[in-house]
Design an enzyme around this catalytic site. Structure first.
Site, PDB file in Angstrom:
ATOM      1  N   THR A   1       0.854  -1.288  -0.005  1.00  0.00           N
ATOM      2  CA  THR A   1      -0.057   0.181  -0.183  1.00  0.00           C
ATOM      3  C   THR A   1       0.712   1.237  -0.054  1.00  0.00           C
ATOM      4  O   THR A   1       0.263   2.474  -0.049  1.00  0.00           O
ATOM      5  CB  THR A   1      -0.897   0.224   1.158  1.00  0.00           C
ATOM      6  OG1 THR A   1      -0.427   0.650   2.274  1.00  0.00           O
ATOM      7  CG2 THR A   1      -1.708  -1.124   1.403  1.00  0.00           C
ATOM      8  N   ASP A   2       2.266   1.383   0.261  1.00  0.00           N
ATOM      9  CA  ASP A   2       2.830   2.578   0.021  1.00  0.00           C
ATOM     10  C   ASP A   2       4.245   2.531  -0.460  1.00  0.00           C
ATOM     11  O   ASP A   2       5.131   2.875  -0.040  1.00  0.00           O
ATOM     12  CB  ASP A   2       3.036   3.036   1.623  1.00  0.00           C
ATOM     13  CG  ASP A   2       3.373   4.363   1.826  1.00  0.00           C
ATOM     14  OD1 ASP A   2       3.178   5.229   0.653  1.00  0.00           O
ATOM     15  OD2 ASP A   2       3.978   4.876   2.744  1.00  0.00           O
TER      16      ASP A   2
END
Ligand SMILES: *[C@@H]1O[C@H](CO)[C@@H](O)[C@H](O)[C@H]1NC(C)=O
Length: 263
Positions: free
Chosen positions: A61-62
């Protein structure tokens, strides 16, 4: 994890010491882009690492250049013929993916807003739900940044971000705009965006359509990289390439031959 300890009420985790992040290296190298050959080597490792996460029901997610670190960022100074200047040339392109602070298992609660803005997938911006595919979008933006030497979607606003995507990738499919609860992003079933605004002039200056780049004089390697990027920067998650599939894209053929030779 090598070790952990508590310091003034904080839990600290000890990892191996790595080199500069790919972002910090770009910055210290006057934002000179990486070569397509360098991108191929880095992307192959990153895709294998993240597809391992995906096989294990995890989404990072990042993903962003700050979270991809060179194992060792030692370099030599070399004359860069494209840019006609002295440039730092890395001795090794070995990289590792870091920062699992927001990595999320399939069965865990999915925060509605994930990723650092520039690398955020359209389904996250439109609040349509997300899964592993949002990592694929982020990595598409990362590879583009390696190729350009600068951020693909440099913006601080969500509507401007979506408008930039349309400039680079074409219109967002209407069925995605219909599903979103973010109604203030939409006007007459289209993006709520003023083509006459100064923001639009900014976008026109900074965002070049992918198709225009593809039709200019690219060599075979660049054509394959851009074909892969097109499959990763696909609006519709059902049609977006997976990393497992991406590893079999012709862009990586030279890596597969090398691996076979080595084993
Ligand atoms: C992610 O969601 C899309 C749309 O629901 C689906 O087509 C895709 O298979 C999902 N991907 C994974 C890895 O579960």
């Amino acid at each position: 994890m090598l070790n952990w300890f508590e310091h003034e009420g904080h839990i600290c985790i000890v990892f191996e010491l790595l080199g500069l992040s790919t972002f910090e290296f770009l910055r210290q190298n006057e934002f000179l882009p990486f070569s397509v050959e360098q991108i191929r080597h880095m992307a192959f490792q990153i895709f294998r690492a993240v597809s391992f996460l995906h096989r294990n029901q995890l989404t990072h997610t990042d993903l962003k250049p700050e979270n991809i670190l060179f194992v060792c960022s030692d370099y030599d100074l070399e004359y860069n013929t494209d840019m006609r200047c002295e440039a730092k040339k890395l001795r090794s392109l070995d990289v590792k993916v870091v920062d699992f602070g927001t990595a999320t298992f399939d069965h865990q609660h999915h925060e509605s807003l994930v990723s650092t803005r520039h690398y955020r997938a359209p389904e996250v911006i439109l609040d349509l739900g997300w899964n592993q595919s949002c990592d694929v979008w982020s990595l598409g933006c990362v590879l583009m940044e390696f190729y350009l030497g600068r951020t693909l979607f440099a913006t601080h606003s969500s509507v401007e971000h979506l408008a930039m995507m349309e400039k680079v990738l074409g219109p967002i499919p209407p069925h995605l705009l219909k599903q979103t609860g973010k109604q203030h992003y939409i006007h007459n079933e289209r993006l709520n965006w003023d083509e006459q605004s100064s923001s639009n002039d900014y976008i026109n200056k900074h965002c070049q359509p992918l198709k225009v780049r593809q039709s200019t004089d690219q060599n075979e390697d660049e054509r394959q990289l851009f074909d892969l990027l097109g499959c990763m920067l696909e609006y519709d998650v059902c049609r977006r390439i997976t990393l497992e599939e991406a590893l079999w894209h012709p862009f990586f053929s030279p890596m597969r031959t090398k691996q076979k030779l080595r084993s």
